[in-house]
Design a protein around this motif. Structure first.
Motif, PDB file in Angstrom:
ATOM      1  N   ALA A 204       0.818  -1.210   0.000  1.00 14.88           N
ATOM      2  CA  ALA A 204       0.000   0.000   0.000  1.00 14.88           C
ATOM      3  C   ALA A 204       0.853   1.261   0.000  1.00 14.88           C
ATOM      4  O   ALA A 204       0.471   2.279  -0.584  1.00 14.88           O
ATOM      5  N   PHE A 205       2.032   1.203   0.637  1.00 13.86           N
ATOM      6  CA  PHE A 205       2.906   2.374   0.688  1.00 13.86           C
ATOM      7  C   PHE A 205       3.402   2.770  -0.702  1.00 13.86           C
ATOM      8  O   PHE A 205       3.791   3.920  -0.919  1.00 13.86           O
ATOM      9  N   PHE A 206       3.395   1.841  -1.646  1.00 11.13           N
ATOM     10  CA  PHE A 206       3.827   2.140  -3.010  1.00 11.13           C
ATOM     11  C   PHE A 206       2.641   2.289  -3.955  1.00 11.13           C
ATOM     12  O   PHE A 206       2.621   3.194  -4.799  1.00 11.13           O
ATOM     13  N   LEU A 207       1.664   1.419  -3.821  1.00  9.74           N
ATOM     14  CA  LEU A 207       0.557   1.389  -4.780  1.00  9.74           C
ATOM     15  C   LEU A 207      -0.370   2.591  -4.630  1.00  9.74           C
ATOM     16  O   LEU A 207      -0.841   3.143  -5.630  1.00  9.74           O
ATOM     17  N   ILE A 208      -0.646   3.015  -3.393  1.00  9.22           N
ATOM     18  CA  ILE A 208      -1.563   4.145  -3.205  1.00  9.22           C
ATOM     19  C   ILE A 208      -0.970   5.446  -3.739  1.00  9.22           C
ATOM     20  O   ILE A 208      -1.660   6.192  -4.451  1.00  9.22           O
ATOM     21  N   PRO A 209       0.305   5.809  -3.448  1.00 10.98           N
ATOM     22  CA  PRO A 209       0.861   7.004  -4.094  1.00 10.98           C
ATOM     23  C   PRO A 209       0.853   6.925  -5.625  1.00 10.98           C
ATOM     24  O   PRO A 209       0.640   7.934  -6.299  1.00 10.98           O
ATOM     25  N   MET A 210       1.076   5.736  -6.177  1.00  9.05           N
ATOM     26  CA  MET A 210       1.015   5.580  -7.627  1.00  9.05           C
ATOM     27  C   MET A 210      -0.400   5.809  -8.139  1.00  9.05           C
ATOM     28  O   MET A 210      -0.610   6.467  -9.171  1.00  9.05           O
ATOM     29  N   ALA A 211      -1.397   5.297  -7.413  1.00  9.76           N
ATOM     30  CA  ALA A 211      -2.789   5.502  -7.810  1.00  9.76           C
ATOM     31  C   ALA A 211      -3.172   6.973  -7.717  1.00  9.76           C
ATOM     32  O   ALA A 211      -3.880   7.505  -8.590  1.00  9.76           O
ATOM     33  N   LEU A 212      -2.695   7.663  -6.679  1.00  8.11           N
ATOM     34  CA  LEU A 212      -2.973   9.093  -6.545  1.00  8.11           C
ATOM     35  C   LEU A 212      -2.356   9.880  -7.702  1.00  8.11           C
ATOM     36  O   LEU A 212      -2.965  10.814  -8.231  1.00  8.11           O
ATOM     37  N   GLY A 213      -1.132   9.503  -8.096  1.00  5.46           N
ATOM     38  CA  GLY A 213      -0.495  10.175  -9.227  1.00  5.46           C
ATOM     39  C   GLY A 213      -1.270   9.970 -10.514  1.00  5.46           C
ATOM     40  O   GLY A 213      -1.384  10.893 -11.340  1.00  5.46           O
TER      41      GLY A 213
ATOM     42  N   GLY B 203      -8.695  20.157 -20.679  1.00  5.53           N
ATOM     43  CA  GLY B 203      -9.241  19.790 -21.976  1.00  5.53           C
ATOM     44  C   GLY B 203      -8.284  19.053 -22.872  1.00  5.53           C
ATOM     45  O   GLY B 203      -8.504  18.964 -24.087  1.00  5.53           O
ATOM     46  N   SER B 204      -7.212  18.499 -22.316  1.00  6.24           N
ATOM     47  CA  SER B 204      -6.253  17.745 -23.122  1.00  6.24           C
ATOM     48  C   SER B 204      -6.473  16.254 -22.913  1.00  6.24           C
ATOM     49  O   SER B 204      -6.909  15.819 -21.852  1.00  6.24           O
ATOM     50  N   SER B 205      -6.181  15.482 -23.935  1.00  9.09           N
ATOM     51  CA  SER B 205      -6.334  14.031 -23.856  1.00  9.09           C
ATOM     52  C   SER B 205      -4.965  13.393 -23.644  1.00  9.09           C
ATOM     53  O   SER B 205      -4.127  13.401 -24.540  1.00  9.09           O
ATOM     54  N   SER B 206      -4.753  12.880 -22.455  1.00 11.46           N
ATOM     55  CA  SER B 206      -3.473  12.260 -22.122  1.00 11.46           C
ATOM     56  C   SER B 206      -3.574  10.754 -22.314  1.00 11.46           C
ATOM     57  O   SER B 206      -4.500  10.112 -21.809  1.00 11.46           O
ATOM     58  N   GLY B 207      -2.627  10.203 -23.052  1.00 15.14           N
ATOM     59  CA  GLY B 207      -2.586   8.766 -23.240  1.00 15.14           C
ATOM     60  C   GLY B 207      -1.982   8.080 -22.035  1.00 15.14           C
ATOM     61  O   GLY B 207      -1.443   8.714 -21.120  1.00 15.14           O
ATOM     62  N   TRP B 208      -2.017   6.746 -22.047  1.00 11.25           N
ATOM     63  CA  TRP B 208      -1.507   5.986 -20.918  1.00 11.25           C
ATOM     64  C   TRP B 208      -0.007   6.187 -20.732  1.00 11.25           C
ATOM     65  O   TRP B 208       0.499   6.162 -19.614  1.00 11.25           O
ATOM     66  N   GLN B 209       0.711   6.424 -21.822  1.00 14.94           N
ATOM     67  CA  GLN B 209       2.157   6.624 -21.702  1.00 14.94           C
ATOM     68  C   GLN B 209       2.466   7.909 -20.948  1.00 14.94           C
ATOM     69  O   GLN B 209       3.358   7.938 -20.095  1.00 14.94           O
ATOM     70  N   GLU B 210       1.723   8.973 -21.247  1.00 22.64           N
ATOM     71  CA  GLU B 210       1.934  10.239 -20.544  1.00 22.64           C
ATOM     72  C   GLU B 210       1.484  10.141 -19.085  1.00 22.64           C
ATOM     73  O   GLU B 210       2.145  10.667 -18.185  1.00 22.64           O
ATOM     74  N   LEU B 211       0.356   9.471 -18.854  1.00 19.73           N
ATOM     75  CA  LEU B 211      -0.115   9.293 -17.479  1.00 19.73           C
ATOM     76  C   LEU B 211       0.884   8.484 -16.664  1.00 19.73           C
ATOM     77  O   LEU B 211       1.089   8.747 -15.473  1.00 19.73           O
ATOM     78  N   ASN B 212       1.502   7.522 -17.300  1.00 20.59           N
ATOM     79  CA  ASN B 212       2.455   6.651 -16.613  1.00 20.59           C
ATOM     80  C   ASN B 212       3.661   7.432 -16.097  1.00 20.59           C
ATOM     81  O   ASN B 212       4.258   7.070 -15.082  1.00 20.59           O
ATOM     82  N   ILE B 213       4.007   8.517 -16.797  1.00 18.64           N
ATOM     83  CA  ILE B 213       5.128   9.355 -16.352  1.00 18.64           C
ATOM     84  C   ILE B 213       4.848   9.928 -14.969  1.00 18.64           C
ATOM     85  O   ILE B 213       5.718   9.944 -14.086  1.00 18.64           O
ATOM     86  N   TRP B 214       3.591  10.388 -14.764  1.00 16.73           N
ATOM     87  CA  TRP B 214       3.241  11.017 -13.499  1.00 16.73           C
ATOM     88  C   TRP B 214       2.977   9.988 -12.399  1.00 16.73           C
ATOM     89  O   TRP B 214       3.029  10.319 -11.222  1.00 16.73           O
ATOM     90  N   VAL B 215       2.698   8.767 -12.775  1.00 13.29           N
ATOM     91  CA  VAL B 215       2.550   7.712 -11.780  1.00 13.29           C
ATOM     92  C   VAL B 215       3.870   7.480 -11.041  1.00 13.29           C
ATOM     93  O   VAL B 215       3.891   7.276  -9.821  1.00 13.29           O
ATOM     94  N   TYR B 216       4.977   7.541 -11.767  1.00 11.73           N
ATOM     95  CA  TYR B 216       6.292   7.263 -11.181  1.00 11.73           C
ATOM     96  C   TYR B 216       7.092   8.525 -10.859  1.00 11.73           C
ATOM     97  O   TYR B 216       8.208   8.411 -10.325  1.00 11.73           O
ATOM     98  N   ALA B 217       6.546   9.711 -11.171  1.00  9.81           N
ATOM     99  CA  ALA B 217       7.290  10.948 -10.934  1.00  9.81           C
ATOM    100  C   ALA B 217       7.540  11.158  -9.442  1.00  9.81           C
ATOM    101  O   ALA B 217       6.605  11.166  -8.641  1.00  9.81           O
ATOM    102  N   ARG B 218       8.807  11.282  -9.065  1.00 11.52           N
ATOM    103  CA  ARG B 218       9.229  11.506  -7.674  1.00 11.52           C
ATOM    104  C   ARG B 218       8.538  10.533  -6.722  1.00 11.52           C
ATOM    105  O   ARG B 218       8.067  10.913  -5.637  1.00 11.52           O
ATOM    106  N   LEU B 219       8.460   9.284  -7.135  1.00 15.26           N
ATOM    107  CA  LEU B 219       7.712   8.278  -6.385  1.00 15.26           C
ATOM    108  C   LEU B 219       8.302   8.052  -4.990  1.00 15.26           C
ATOM    109  O   LEU B 219       7.563   7.887  -4.014  1.00 15.26           O
TER     110      LEU B 219
END
Length: 265
Positions: free
Chosen positions: A57-66, A78-94
């Protein structure tokens, strides 16, 4: 998302009307923005399942929040972000966000566990019926709901390169004193949502034996727990999107206020 992170403002006051409308905006966003429902359900599912394995949970919840943060901000802009772009923010400063989560999750956990232990002590013995213990549990749940917004916005702050653990946490906590009335409005919203959630679950528990009673107790239990899991996942997903909208409104740069609030509505 990058523009928003680079231009985070100091935590500021949002209007009570914005706080009241945020759950309805979250529902509209979940069903009208392409991919938002999938992101929200996936994040809620990850948070719900990770509670069974505290270490993960200490890793998965911050990733889900990102993931929710990135999708919510991109949807408001109003921008459409693909999964690749979203994935960047999932791991950003994790790593930093994991530490922030580990520190900030302590107050609600202590309150919830303490209130549950108090409830068990007051109702565990014959003749012990101190109903104030029930109110303590409810109060701990609502505090956790408010603290969830603090934790969410601390993740916003953590994405800025110049911010560390102390800066992110302090600035996020400071939003409490800036938004007392809006947070009280949100408590009313969450109380109504929880009451509706309880009504739906209670209805399922009552209807289950009538629908699956002929198939045995196992079928009834599978239906009840399955329905509880589905309803809980959706409730948590909607809660996360609501936090994303509120966090955006609290930290959005002032020059962007007029346009972004219209888009969020």
């Amino acid at each position: 998302m990058q523009y928003f992170i680079d231009n985070l403002a100091e935590p500021r006051r949002i209007s009570p009307m914005s706080a009241f409308m945020s759950p309805f905006q979250a529902l509209a966003m979940m069903f009208n923005v392409p991919g938002m429902l999938i992101v929200a359900i996936l994040s809620g599912l990850v948070c719900l399942l990770s509670s069974a394995i505290p270490f993960l949970a200490f890793f998965l919840i911050p990733m889900a929040l990102g993931l929710v943060m990135a999708k919510t901000v991109s949807a408001i802009h109003g921008s459409s972000s693909g999964w690749q772009e979203l994935n960047i923010w999932v791991y950003a400063r994790l790593k930093l966000r994991v530490w922030i989560f580990a520190l900030m999750i302590l107050p609600p956990l202590l309150l919830i566990f303490g209130s549950i232990i108090n409830l068990m002590q007051n109702f565990g013995e014959p003749g012990a019926r101190n109903f104030s213990a029930v109110y303590c549990v409810i109060g701990a749940i609502f505090f956790s709901a408010i603290w969830g917004l603090v934790l969410f916005t601390a993740n916003f702050q953590a994405l800025q390169e110049k911010n560390g653990i102390s800066v992110s946490c302090i600035r996020a906590i400071s939003l409490l004193k800036e938004n007392v009335i809006p947070l009280m409005v949100m408590l009313v919203n969450w109380f109504m949502e929880m009451a509706f959630f309880y009504f739906v679950i209670a209805s399922a528990v009552i209807a289950g034996p009538h629908i699956f009673g002929s198939m045995g107790l196992l079928a009834v239990n599978i239906f009840n727990w399955g329905f509880l899991f589905i309803a809980g996942t959706f409730f948590l997903s909607h809660y996360l999107v609501t936090l994303g909208i509120l966090g955006y409104q609290i930290y959005a740069a002032a020059a962007d206020d007029s346009s972004t609030e219209d888009k969020a509505a």
